[in-house]
Scaffold this motif. Structure first.
Motif, short mmCIF file in Angstrom:
data_model
loop_
_atom_site.label_atom_id
_atom_site.label_comp_id
_atom_site.label_asym_id
_atom_site.label_seq_id
_atom_site.Cartn_x
_atom_site.Cartn_y
_atom_site.Cartn_z
N ASP A 149 -10.85 -135.66 -58.82
CA ASP A 149 -11.25 -134.23 -59.17
C ASP A 149 -12.58 -134.67 -59.54
O ASP A 149 -12.87 -135.48 -60.37
N ILE A 150 -13.61 -133.77 -59.00
CA ILE A 150 -15.19 -133.99 -59.41
C ILE A 150 -15.75 -133.14 -60.40
O ILE A 150 -15.44 -131.85 -60.30
N ARG A 151 -16.20 -133.48 -61.56
CA ARG A 151 -16.52 -132.63 -62.61
C ARG A 151 -17.82 -131.96 -62.41
O ARG A 151 -18.64 -132.39 -61.59
N LEU A 152 -18.25 -130.83 -63.07
CA LEU A 152 -19.41 -130.21 -62.81
C LEU A 152 -20.29 -130.89 -63.95
O LEU A 152 -19.98 -131.42 -64.75
N ASP A 153 -21.67 -130.75 -63.36
CA ASP A 153 -22.82 -130.88 -64.29
C ASP A 153 -23.03 -129.88 -65.16
O ASP A 153 -23.32 -129.87 -66.25
N TYR A 154 -22.78 -128.49 -64.86
CA TYR A 154 -23.26 -127.24 -65.55
C TYR A 154 -21.97 -126.30 -65.08
O TYR A 154 -21.53 -126.29 -64.12
N CYS A 155 -21.89 -125.46 -66.08
CA CYS A 155 -21.03 -124.17 -65.48
C CYS A 155 -22.16 -122.73 -66.37
O CYS A 155 -22.41 -122.93 -67.61
N VAL A 156 -22.33 -122.01 -65.43
CA VAL A 156 -22.80 -120.74 -65.83
C VAL A 156 -21.89 -119.37 -66.04
O VAL A 156 -21.38 -119.27 -64.85
N THR A 157 -21.99 -118.81 -66.96
CA THR A 157 -21.20 -117.87 -67.19
C THR A 157 -22.07 -116.76 -67.50
O THR A 157 -23.25 -116.82 -67.84
N PRO A 158 -21.75 -115.22 -67.81
CA PRO A 158 -22.58 -114.30 -68.13
C PRO A 158 -23.28 -114.49 -69.53
O PRO A 158 -24.39 -113.93 -69.55
N ILE A 176 -23.00 -127.25 -60.01
CA ILE A 176 -22.81 -126.05 -60.98
C ILE A 176 -21.93 -125.09 -60.71
O ILE A 176 -22.03 -124.29 -59.41
N GLY A 177 -20.79 -124.81 -61.63
CA GLY A 177 -20.00 -123.83 -61.55
C GLY A 177 -20.26 -122.38 -61.97
O GLY A 177 -21.18 -122.43 -62.67
N LEU A 178 -19.90 -121.49 -61.32
CA LEU A 178 -20.26 -120.22 -61.75
C LEU A 178 -19.02 -119.37 -62.07
O LEU A 178 -18.12 -119.47 -61.22
N SER A 179 -18.70 -118.70 -63.25
CA SER A 179 -17.59 -118.35 -63.59
C SER A 179 -18.00 -116.95 -64.48
O SER A 179 -18.97 -116.80 -65.31
N PHE A 180 -16.95 -116.02 -64.25
CA PHE A 180 -16.96 -114.69 -64.91
C PHE A 180 -16.66 -114.85 -66.54
O PHE A 180 -16.95 -114.46 -67.50
N PHE A 181 -15.67 -116.19 -66.59
CA PHE A 181 -15.11 -116.22 -67.97
C PHE A 181 -15.76 -117.55 -68.68
O PHE A 181 -16.14 -118.35 -67.96
N GLU A 182 -15.28 -117.78 -70.13
CA GLU A 182 -15.82 -118.81 -70.52
C GLU A 182 -14.64 -120.11 -70.58
O GLU A 182 -13.62 -119.74 -70.11
N LEU A 232 -21.62 -108.58 -64.34
CA LEU A 232 -21.34 -109.93 -64.68
C LEU A 232 -22.24 -110.83 -63.59
O LEU A 232 -22.71 -112.07 -64.19
N SER A 233 -22.03 -110.52 -62.24
CA SER A 233 -22.80 -111.55 -61.21
C SER A 233 -24.26 -111.27 -61.54
O SER A 233 -24.82 -112.59 -61.41
N LEU A 234 -24.90 -110.26 -61.90
CA LEU A 234 -26.10 -110.05 -62.28
C LEU A 234 -26.57 -110.96 -63.38
O LEU A 234 -27.62 -111.67 -63.51
#
Length: 187
Positions: free
Chosen positions: A172-181, A154-160, A25-27
């Motif tokens: 609380d500061i919002r993300l501009d992007y979040c990247v999942t697998p 940019i957040g990084l998440s295993f999950f949707e 998932l990290s890759l």
């Protein structure tokens, strides 16, 4: 769901992941990240994975940043003040785990928050508008509040994403992007 409910839910989901699954998932996250147009900046803050908490293995992203000859910044947490100090990652950087198993630099060349162009950050959950849930200590919110408003988050998440996170604070500061697998979310 509330932040506390989401923390519990996603910690449990991560605990159920095998080491092989985490690496796969990290890759996939690193490969997704390559699709973003965020590679023309200089200073990139990234977290070093806490293996015991089954966080995303950021080694793949570190290799990308190094291969693109970027300035890589890693932080050291001050649990008394709740702040993070950023250091340039170099060949000479000595990294040790603190009492919370967080890999941190011993010391080095300190870089001010205002210089940071892109922040790649851990999280437990996020929603469709870019709100995120971390471990609840507020380190990243305090850190991001001291970065330039133009700094990409940019957040990084295993999950949707979740549909909505309830109990969001004004600080609380919002993300501009979040990247999942599987996906890249833009907010």
């Amino acid at each position: 769901m509330t932040k506390a409910e989401l923390r519990k839910k996603y910690k449990k989901r991560r605990d159920n992941l095998s080491e092989d699954t985490i690496n796969d998932l990290s890759l996939a996250i690193a490969n997704q990240l390559l699709k973003l147009s965020v590679w023309n900046y200089s200073f990139y803050h990234i977290f070093l994975s806490i293996e015991e908490k089954k966080e995303i293995n950021t080694d793949y992203i570190l290799n990308i940043l190094s291969g693109k000859d970027k300035n890589i910044l890693i932080s050291k947490s001050n649990f008394k003040t709740g702040n993070m100090i950023n250091y340039l990652l170099t060949d000479n950087t000595i990294i040790i785990k603190n009492s919370f198993n967080i890999p941190e630099p011993v010391d080095g060349i300190q870089i001010l928050n205002e210089k940071i162009d892109v922040v790649l950050m851990p999280l437990l959950a996020f929603d469709k508008v870019g709100n995120r849930v971390g471990y609840g200590k507020g380190f990243y919110d305090r850190f991001l509040a001291n970065c330039n408003p133009e700094t990409l988050k940019i957040g990084l998440s295993f999950f949707e994403s979740e549909n909505e996170i309830s109990g969001i604070f004004e600080s609380d500061i919002r993300l501009d992007y979040c990247v999942t697998p599987a996906n890249i979310y833009k907010f």
